[in-house]
Design a protein around this motif. Sequence first.
Motif, short mmCIF file in Angstrom:
data_model
loop_
_atom_site.label_atom_id
_atom_site.label_comp_id
_atom_site.label_asym_id
_atom_site.label_seq_id
_atom_site.Cartn_x
_atom_site.Cartn_y
_atom_site.Cartn_z
N THR A 31 0.84 -1.19 0.00
CA THR A 31 0.00 0.00 0.00
C THR A 31 0.88 1.24 0.00
O THR A 31 1.75 1.40 0.86
N VAL A 32 0.66 2.11 -0.99
CA VAL A 32 1.33 3.40 -1.03
C VAL A 32 0.31 4.44 -0.56
O VAL A 32 -0.69 4.67 -1.22
N PRO A 33 0.51 5.06 0.63
CA PRO A 33 -0.48 6.01 1.16
C PRO A 33 -0.70 7.17 0.20
O PRO A 33 0.21 7.55 -0.55
N PRO A 34 -1.90 7.76 0.19
CA PRO A 34 -2.18 8.91 -0.68
C PRO A 34 -1.16 10.02 -0.48
O PRO A 34 -0.80 10.37 0.64
N GLY A 35 -0.69 10.54 -1.60
CA GLY A 35 0.29 11.61 -1.56
C GLY A 35 1.72 11.14 -1.43
O GLY A 35 2.64 11.96 -1.41
N GLN A 36 1.94 9.81 -1.38
CA GLN A 36 3.29 9.27 -1.21
C GLN A 36 3.78 8.59 -2.48
O GLN A 36 2.99 8.24 -3.36
N THR A 37 5.09 8.41 -2.56
CA THR A 37 5.71 7.78 -3.72
C THR A 37 6.70 6.73 -3.26
O THR A 37 7.46 6.95 -2.32
N MET A 38 6.69 5.58 -3.92
CA MET A 38 7.69 4.54 -3.69
C MET A 38 8.61 4.51 -4.91
O MET A 38 8.13 4.44 -6.05
N VAL A 39 9.91 4.58 -4.69
CA VAL A 39 10.89 4.61 -5.77
C VAL A 39 11.72 3.33 -5.75
O VAL A 39 12.27 2.96 -4.72
N LEU A 40 11.79 2.66 -6.90
CA LEU A 40 12.61 1.46 -7.06
C LEU A 40 13.65 1.74 -8.13
O LEU A 40 13.33 2.25 -9.21
N ARG A 41 14.89 1.41 -7.85
CA ARG A 41 15.99 1.69 -8.78
C ARG A 41 16.52 0.41 -9.43
O ARG A 41 16.30 -0.68 -8.91
N ASP A 42 17.20 0.60 -10.53
CA ASP A 42 17.80 -0.51 -11.28
C ASP A 42 16.75 -1.55 -11.68
O ASP A 42 16.98 -2.76 -11.59
N VAL A 43 15.61 -1.06 -12.11
CA VAL A 43 14.53 -1.94 -12.57
C VAL A 43 14.69 -2.12 -14.08
O VAL A 43 14.71 -1.14 -14.83
N THR A 44 14.81 -3.36 -14.53
CA THR A 44 14.93 -3.62 -15.96
C THR A 44 13.57 -3.45 -16.63
O THR A 44 12.52 -3.41 -15.96
N TRP A 45 13.60 -3.36 -17.95
CA TRP A 45 12.33 -3.24 -18.68
C TRP A 45 11.44 -4.46 -18.45
O TRP A 45 10.24 -4.33 -18.26
N GLU A 46 12.04 -5.63 -18.43
CA GLU A 46 11.27 -6.85 -18.20
C GLU A 46 10.63 -6.83 -16.81
O GLU A 46 9.48 -7.25 -16.63
N GLU A 47 11.37 -6.35 -15.82
CA GLU A 47 10.83 -6.25 -14.46
C GLU A 47 9.71 -5.23 -14.41
O GLU A 47 8.70 -5.42 -13.72
N PHE A 48 9.88 -4.12 -15.12
CA PHE A 48 8.84 -3.10 -15.18
C PHE A 48 7.54 -3.68 -15.74
O PHE A 48 6.46 -3.47 -15.17
N GLU A 49 7.62 -4.43 -16.81
CA GLU A 49 6.41 -5.00 -17.40
C GLU A 49 5.79 -6.04 -16.46
O GLU A 49 4.57 -6.14 -16.36
N ARG A 50 6.65 -6.79 -15.75
CA ARG A 50 6.12 -7.76 -14.79
C ARG A 50 5.40 -7.05 -13.64
O ARG A 50 4.35 -7.49 -13.17
N ILE A 51 5.98 -5.94 -13.17
CA ILE A 51 5.36 -5.17 -12.10
C ILE A 51 4.01 -4.62 -12.53
O ILE A 51 3.03 -4.65 -11.78
#
Length: 227
Positions: free
Chosen positions: A20-40
């Motif tokens: 859960t990402v609370p309203p107004g908040q942001t979660m940042v993930l680094r070094d995410v490959t394109w394949e991982e992005f599509e899986r997410i």
Amino acid sequence: MGWNGINGNLFMLVELQRITVPPGQTMVLRDVTWEEFERILDDLGERRAARVAYDRGILEIMSPLPEHEDDKDIISDLIKILLEELGREFRCLGSTTFKNSQMTGGIEPDQCFYIEHESQIRGKRRLDLKNDPPPDLALEIDVTSRTHPSIYERLGVPELWRFERDQLKISILTNGVYVDSLSSRAFPALDLVAQIPLALQRSRVVGRTPIMREFRSWVQAQLAQNN
């Protein structure tokens, strides 16, 4: 956060639907490959409040505030009035995920409109920016999170509207780079930088319906004057 190796390869320890990402908040993930992005994206699913932005390995998952959504809806309705009064065909696709692996970018705008290229995407259930045009106009409401003009530039979105601190900023794609403009590419004859924020501010006082009537009358008067 239930992630192992956020700065390296991504390994999921819990299902993304449970995060859960609370309203107004942001979660940042680094070094995410394109394949991982599509899986997410697949794991998050389409029925969610959070929005994502992917920029060359950096993934942001953002959850908007209620005021963010209210501003988005009011401005979206004002744009629809403009298009209706101009007699333009259009499609608004909301927070559709636009992505292009060749440009290593992906974004979900707060709202977007196909205008000039509406006929090219009419009836399509899925869009692929490798073959389909990007939206002609994208809208971003910046209440707590930053917008990503560089992603829109790489995806080739001709016009970007950013509403920040009760001000409308219009950027026009020129030679692959956004240039700030006092007029809209889609609506060049209208002073929207002044009128859109004014209508939004008044809607917070007198309500939505009378402001829509006022704005429609203003557009009609401007078009009559210009003709």
